[in-house]
Motif scaffolding. Structure first.
Motif, PDB file in Angstrom:
ATOM      1  N   CYS A 304     -25.790  32.370 -10.371  1.00 58.51           N
ATOM      2  CA  CYS A 304     -25.216  32.568  -9.038  1.00 58.51           C
ATOM      3  C   CYS A 304     -25.553  31.462  -8.044  1.00 58.51           C
ATOM      4  O   CYS A 304     -24.958  31.416  -6.957  1.00 58.51           O
ATOM      5  CB  CYS A 304     -25.680  33.909  -8.460  1.00 58.51           C
ATOM      6  SG  CYS A 304     -25.212  35.325  -9.470  1.00 58.51           S
ATOM      7  N   SER A 305     -26.491  30.581  -8.345  1.00 61.16           N
ATOM      8  CA  SER A 305     -26.843  29.536  -7.382  1.00 61.16           C
ATOM      9  C   SER A 305     -25.856  28.377  -7.467  1.00 61.16           C
ATOM     10  O   SER A 305     -25.079  28.268  -8.416  1.00 61.16           O
ATOM     11  CB  SER A 305     -28.269  29.041  -7.632  1.00 61.16           C
ATOM     12  OG  SER A 305     -28.371  28.466  -8.920  1.00 61.16           O
ATOM     13  N   GLY A 306     -25.934  27.498  -6.460  1.00 63.87           N
ATOM     14  CA  GLY A 306     -25.016  26.361  -6.386  1.00 63.87           C
ATOM     15  C   GLY A 306     -23.792  26.702  -5.555  1.00 63.87           C
ATOM     16  O   GLY A 306     -23.474  27.870  -5.321  1.00 63.87           O
ATOM     17  N   ASP A 307     -23.086  25.666  -5.069  1.00 67.49           N
ATOM     18  CA  ASP A 307     -21.841  25.874  -4.308  1.00 67.49           C
ATOM     19  C   ASP A 307     -22.027  26.858  -3.159  1.00 67.49           C
ATOM     20  O   ASP A 307     -21.296  27.845  -3.027  1.00 67.49           O
ATOM     21  CB  ASP A 307     -20.723  26.365  -5.227  1.00 67.49           C
ATOM     22  CG  ASP A 307     -20.408  25.384  -6.344  1.00 67.49           C
ATOM     23  OD1 ASP A 307     -20.538  24.172  -6.103  1.00 67.49           O
ATOM     24  OD2 ASP A 307     -20.050  25.839  -7.442  1.00 67.49           O
ATOM     25  N   GLY A 308     -23.022  26.622  -2.327  1.00 67.60           N
ATOM     26  CA  GLY A 308     -23.226  27.481  -1.161  1.00 67.60           C
ATOM     27  C   GLY A 308     -24.463  28.343  -1.231  1.00 67.60           C
ATOM     28  O   GLY A 308     -24.842  28.975  -0.245  1.00 67.60           O
ATOM     29  N   ILE A 309     -25.120  28.414  -2.383  1.00 66.10           N
ATOM     30  CA  ILE A 309     -26.359  29.187  -2.533  1.00 66.10           C
ATOM     31  C   ILE A 309     -27.400  28.293  -3.197  1.00 66.10           C
ATOM     32  O   ILE A 309     -27.244  27.907  -4.370  1.00 66.10           O
ATOM     33  CB  ILE A 309     -26.164  30.452  -3.388  1.00 66.10           C
ATOM     34  CG1 ILE A 309     -25.153  31.400  -2.747  1.00 66.10           C
ATOM     35  CG2 ILE A 309     -27.491  31.177  -3.600  1.00 66.10           C
ATOM     36  CD1 ILE A 309     -24.890  32.663  -3.557  1.00 66.10           C
ATOM     37  N   ALA A 310     -28.451  27.946  -2.471  1.00 61.74           N
ATOM     38  CA  ALA A 310     -29.541  27.175  -3.063  1.00 61.74           C
ATOM     39  C   ALA A 310     -30.353  28.087  -3.987  1.00 61.74           C
ATOM     40  O   ALA A 310     -30.496  29.286  -3.722  1.00 61.74           O
ATOM     41  CB  ALA A 310     -30.438  26.611  -1.971  1.00 61.74           C
ATOM     42  N   ARG A 311     -30.878  27.514  -5.064  1.00 65.16           N
ATOM     43  CA  ARG A 311     -31.623  28.308  -6.028  1.00 65.16           C
ATOM     44  C   ARG A 311     -32.789  29.048  -5.375  1.00 65.16           C
ATOM     45  O   ARG A 311     -33.060  30.215  -5.700  1.00 65.16           O
ATOM     46  CB  ARG A 311     -32.131  27.409  -7.158  1.00 65.16           C
ATOM     47  CG  ARG A 311     -32.660  28.170  -8.368  1.00 65.16           C
ATOM     48  CD  ARG A 311     -33.131  27.219  -9.455  1.00 65.16           C
ATOM     49  NE  ARG A 311     -33.510  27.944 -10.664  1.00 65.16           N
ATOM     50  CZ  ARG A 311     -32.711  28.205 -11.682  1.00 65.16           C
ATOM     51  NH1 ARG A 311     -31.465  27.768 -11.662  1.00 65.16           N
ATOM     52  NH2 ARG A 311     -33.141  28.877 -12.743  1.00 65.16           N
ATOM     53  N   GLU A 312     -33.441  28.386  -4.432  1.00 64.54           N
ATOM     54  CA  GLU A 312     -34.591  29.023  -3.788  1.00 64.54           C
ATOM     55  C   GLU A 312     -34.184  30.153  -2.842  1.00 64.54           C
ATOM     56  O   GLU A 312     -35.029  30.922  -2.376  1.00 64.54           O
ATOM     57  CB  GLU A 312     -35.435  27.987  -3.044  1.00 64.54           C
ATOM     58  CG  GLU A 312     -34.686  27.187  -2.011  1.00 64.54           C
ATOM     59  CD  GLU A 312     -34.080  25.904  -2.579  1.00 64.54           C
ATOM     60  OE1 GLU A 312     -33.787  24.992  -1.780  1.00 64.54           O
ATOM     61  OE2 GLU A 312     -33.909  25.823  -3.828  1.00 64.54           O
ATOM     62  N   GLN A 313     -32.888  30.256  -2.527  1.00 69.15           N
ATOM     63  CA  GLN A 313     -32.401  31.336  -1.668  1.00 69.15           C
ATOM     64  C   GLN A 313     -32.191  32.640  -2.436  1.00 69.15           C
ATOM     65  O   GLN A 313     -32.139  33.719  -1.830  1.00 69.15           O
ATOM     66  CB  GLN A 313     -31.037  30.960  -1.056  1.00 69.15           C
ATOM     67  CG  GLN A 313     -31.067  30.019   0.126  1.00 69.15           C
ATOM     68  CD  GLN A 313     -29.645  29.835   0.654  1.00 69.15           C
ATOM     69  OE1 GLN A 313     -28.831  29.124   0.061  1.00 69.15           O
ATOM     70  NE2 GLN A 313     -29.344  30.500   1.744  1.00 69.15           N
ATOM     71  N   VAL A 314     -32.039  32.548  -3.743  1.00 69.31           N
ATOM     72  CA  VAL A 314     -31.567  33.697  -4.513  1.00 69.31           C
ATOM     73  C   VAL A 314     -32.489  34.901  -4.367  1.00 69.31           C
ATOM     74  O   VAL A 314     -32.032  36.043  -4.206  1.00 69.31           O
ATOM     75  CB  VAL A 314     -31.379  33.318  -5.990  1.00 69.31           C
ATOM     76  CG1 VAL A 314     -31.089  34.553  -6.842  1.00 69.31           C
ATOM     77  CG2 VAL A 314     -30.261  32.297  -6.129  1.00 69.31           C
ATOM     78  N   LEU A 315     -33.794  34.688  -4.404  1.00 71.04           N
ATOM     79  CA  LEU A 315     -34.735  35.804  -4.299  1.00 71.04           C
ATOM     80  C   LEU A 315     -34.518  36.585  -3.011  1.00 71.04           C
ATOM     81  O   LEU A 315     -34.418  37.822  -3.029  1.00 71.04           O
ATOM     82  CB  LEU A 315     -36.172  35.290  -4.372  1.00 71.04           C
ATOM     83  CG  LEU A 315     -37.276  36.339  -4.170  1.00 71.04           C
ATOM     84  CD1 LEU A 315     -37.176  37.434  -5.213  1.00 71.04           C
ATOM     85  CD2 LEU A 315     -38.652  35.673  -4.220  1.00 71.04           C
ATOM     86  N   ASP A 316     -34.417  35.872  -1.870  1.00 68.44           N
ATOM     87  CA  ASP A 316     -34.220  36.563  -0.591  1.00 68.44           C
ATOM     88  C   ASP A 316     -32.853  37.232  -0.526  1.00 68.44           C
ATOM     89  O   ASP A 316     -32.710  38.327   0.050  1.00 68.44           O
ATOM     90  CB  ASP A 316     -34.366  35.575   0.565  1.00 68.44           C
ATOM     91  CG  ASP A 316     -35.814  35.137   0.769  1.00 68.44           C
ATOM     92  OD1 ASP A 316     -36.716  35.881   0.329  1.00 68.44           O
ATOM     93  OD2 ASP A 316     -36.033  34.057   1.350  1.00 68.44           O
TER      94      ASP A 316
END
Length: 787
Positions: A304-316
């Motif tokens: 789900c990360s990439g293209d508008g979602i940074a990998r480090e954002q996924v948890l939050d």
């Protein structure tokens, strides 16, 4: 990787209902009616709009009636199943039935449930309506004491079905001044409980009661809508919530009039929930819809990360969607996972389709699970092996979806074949033999040029075919794999081809040639440095040498295999090594160590639910018992072996030398006990529950050696069959038995036929005599010393 725990790996116990983490509200009339319908029909279908609570009601009804079903209540979740051809296999898996034969799954399913008294819940049938209807009709026609509880947007439409339309929750009457709590209506009660969970301390009071009631009316009493709305009280007051609902609903007044109002309400609410999410949360919601059966954090980050979602954002973002009840958090043997309610998932899928990114996300999803399969193969021999077994079982729906993506496009077939080949241990240990063979066949039909991948896939397919006793296919695959190995100089392919050629030769009865092929496999695996392949070859070499009487060299092979497994921290192959090593040890007189090895192996096999391995352990323990003069115990163990082969559809061992030892054990016990006592002990072993079988084999219980008469309550018959046998002894006809027990006459006739078969009788008179003799000790029992 997350090692999780093996304690949660499946056990073979009567059905276990999903844990309900929130209270069940209302539905008293529906529960009562559903239970009443079960008294009149074999199939009850709960119908209603999405979000009305059909699944929750079905689980609650199942919990209410589960004591009436001797063989348990089993829930089959179908929401994520897209391939209708896998329906019967999905039901088998839900029932924890291991089909290791090449027979069609529906045949195995029918045979398994034929004599059982169980309730099967088929949840979310609407997208497989025709297939579910055919299966349900087949089951209830073949098994008179099986009942089906289905949930679907529409009825199955089969004979004998009773349909219960699930309404929305009841609402309070208009202008009802200060109604007591019990008449507030189920919708308000549900809102109050879920709101209190979201916002501790929240209560429906005189100040907010009217607002809450208006919210529930706006939502037409739809449970899913109410639950989604209640969680918003974390950020809104009831008045703000109502205002936003009213504004949003005004946008729907021009919607299709043919759509049911409550369907428009649900969509409006989900639209609104979607609107309250941040843009990254909306992206994650849509992208997470590509998963089937849930996801973990690692998968969310990868896909789900990439293209508008940074990998480090996924948890939050995941935490935010959990807070908004879009994702549901749940524990699993492999760690924390997240899932979506199917209505929420389908909504996210619509958003993903509209974005034009579905193909890209499906490919990312496939890439993640292709890599997961490759990692599982790389770690399939070592300390994390069992944890991988559990993890792949949990991810089966996602693995299946990734393979479907591969085989839907010719250019992806090679990737699909590689993934299916890497999943060899999953197909074997996860009870997906037929599905694995189908996937490999798909790939092999598309990838036809000689290559290392094609060679590997063929030996994997040969292994699966071998396990199902399909020797013709296995032999063909081995022959083709060997040709590819020789053409391209692939030592690993040649090593495995020799290994499975040896297995086939052993089945053909040529033990000497099989030993030579196993020795070739051992030598080639030593060259490649593959410890997994080497230990598998040593296991088979140990057993083959032992069965041919070469016990000294057999022990050498078994001890070497154990040492390699222990050096690498492997437990599964080690368990099989202990099993086969027990045979030559016993043959040369070391029954004590042989027994210890078999029992240690059995404990492990039971812990991971490997019934094939457990069956092998119990067989050898029967030989040892007979050799030590424990004939009743040996006969009971043989009964356990028979029942495992029959009830979980294991293909019996077909080595001629193995069968010779089996026959010698049986003949010895039969001669020592006499025919009647032998058959009684065999029936007793077969009649134990699965956990009782294992406990007895481990020596934790000693049922077989109890003095005659001490267990007069035991018999090979079920409780209902024993009851009917007593009525036969009273001289009742089938019609009279049916009237007395409030069952159909054909059902009564079926029970009598089963009794005759189980007891080996051919007349009702024999049943009557058996029932009277069985009850006599209990009636004539006197205190010691009295005459």
């Amino acid at each position: 990787m997350n090692t999780g725990t093996t304690e949660s790996v499946r056990r073979r116990r009567p059905g276990r209902l999903p844990a309900q983490v929130t209270s069940f509200v209302g539905r008293r009339l529906e529960v009562t009616e559903a239970k009443r319908l079960f008294g009149t029909a074999p199939v009850v279908t709960l119908t209603g709009v999405g979000g009305v609570g059909k699944t929750r009601l079905a689980i609650h009804v199942a919990a209410e009636v589960q004591r009436a079903f001797r063989d348990g209540v089993w829930v089959v979740e179908l929401a994520t199943l897209e391939d209708s051809k896998l329906l019967a296999q999905t039901v088998l898996s839900a029932l924890h039935v291991q089909n290791r034969s090449s027979r069609p799954p529906v045949e195995v399913l029918v045979e398994h449930v034929r004599d059982m008294q169980m309730l099967v819940v088929l949840d979310n049938c609407e997208h497989l309506l025709e297939e579910c209807a055919v299966l349900a009709a087949t089951l209830v026609r073949s098994a008179p004491e099986v009942r089906i509880l289905a949930t679907s947007r529409e009825a199955l439409g089969i004979a004998g079905e009773r349909v219960l339309a699930v309404p929305t929750l009841s609402l309070p009457l208009f202008n009802d001044p200060q109604p007591p709590a019990r008449t507030q209506g189920e919708a308000v009660q549900l809102f109050a409980e879920r709101a209190a969970a979201a916002l501790p301390g929240f209560e429906v009071t005189e100040n907010n009661r009217e607002t809450v009631e208006r919210i529930c009316r706006q939502l037409d009493g739809l449970p899913l809508a109410i639950e989604l709305a209640a969680v918003r009280l974390r950020m809104l007051s009831p008045e703000q919530l109502l205002a936003r609902l009213e504004n949003r609903f005004q946008l729907l007044t021009t919607g299709p009039r043919a759509t049911l109002p409550r369907q428009r309400t649900l969509r409006a609410l989900v639209d609104w929930s979607y609107g309250l999410c941040t843009e990254p949360e909306r992206l994650l919601w849509a992208r997470a819809s590509v998963f089937a059966g849930g996801l973990d954090l690692e998968a969310a980050e990868a896909v789900c990360s990439g293209d508008g979602i940074a990998r480090e954002q996924v948890l939050d973002l995941v935490a935010g969607l959990v807070d908004k009840s879009v994702l549901v958090r749940e524990e699993s043997p492999a760690g924390m996972r997240y899932r979506m309610l199917e209505t929420i998932r389908q909504y996210g899928r619509e958003q993903l389709l509209a974005s034009g990114q579905e193909a890209k996300l499906r490919r990312r999803h496939r890439d993640h699970y292709r890599d997961l399969a490759a990692r599982a193969r790389a770690e399939s021999f070592g300390p994390y092996q069992v944890e991988w077994f559990a993890r792949l079982r949990i991810e089966h729906a996602n693995l299946r979806q990734a393979l479907e993506f591969c085989f839907a496009a010719p250019e992806e077939a090679e990737t699909g074949l590689g993934m299916a080949t890497d999943l060899v241990q999953h197909w074997k240990t996860g009870d997906y033999l037929s599905e694995g063979r189908d996937r490999l066949d798909q790939g092999l039909s598309a990838v036809t040029e000689p290559s290392e991948l094609r060679g590997r896939a063929m030996v994997v397919n040969a292994w699966l075919a071998n396990t199902q006793a399909d020797l013709v296919t296995a032999e063909s695959m081995v022959r083709q794999a060997r040709a590819i190995g020789e053409q391209l100089g692939l030592e690993a392919v040649l090593a495995n081809a020799a290994l499975y050629a040896g297995t086939i030769t052993m089945y053909r009865g040529d033990g000497g040639s099989a030993v030579a092929q196993y020795e070739e496999a051992v030598a080639r695996h030593r060259t490649t440095g593959d410890p997994m392949g080497l230990t598998r070859a040593l296991v088979r070499l140990c057993l083959a040498r032992a069965l041919l009487g070469d016990t000294s060299r057999a022990v050498d092979a078994g001890e070497e295999c154990l040492a390699i497994c222990e050096a690498h921290g492997d437990r599964w192959v080690r368990a099989y090594a202990m099993t086969v090593l027990g045979v030559p040890l016993w043959l040369r007189g070391d029954a004590q160590r042989a027994t210890a090895l078999e029992r240690e192996s059995l404990r492990f096999q039971h812990s991971i639910d490997d019934v094939l391995g457990s069956r092998f352990n119990i067989e050898v323990l029967a030989w040892i018992a007979a050799g030590q003069g424990q004939h009743r115990r040996a006969a009971t163990l043989l009964g356990i072996v028979r029942s495992l082969e029959r009830t979980v559809h294991i293909v019996p061992f077909r080595y001629r030398q193995f069968l010779r030892l089996h026959d010698e054990c049986e003949s010895c016990a039969r001669e020592a006990l006499g025919k009647q006592a032998f058959e009684a002990a065999v029936s007793r072993g077969a009649g134990l529950s699965y956990d009782e079988k294992i406990s007895f084999a481990l020596g934790e219980t000693d049922l077989a050696n109890e003095p005659p008469g001490e267990k007069t309550s035991w018999s090979p018959l079920t409780r209902r069959e024993t009851e009917i046998a007593r009525l036969v002894a009273q001289g009742m006809s089938n019609k009279e038995i049916a009237a007395a027990l409030v069952i159909g006459q054909r059902t009564a006739e079926g029970h009598v036929e089963h009794i005759l078969s189980k007891l080996g009788f051919n007349s009702r008179t024999q049943i009557a005599v058996w029932a009277r003799e069985r009850d006599t000790p209990a009636r004539n029992e006197r205190p010691t010393g009295q005459h």
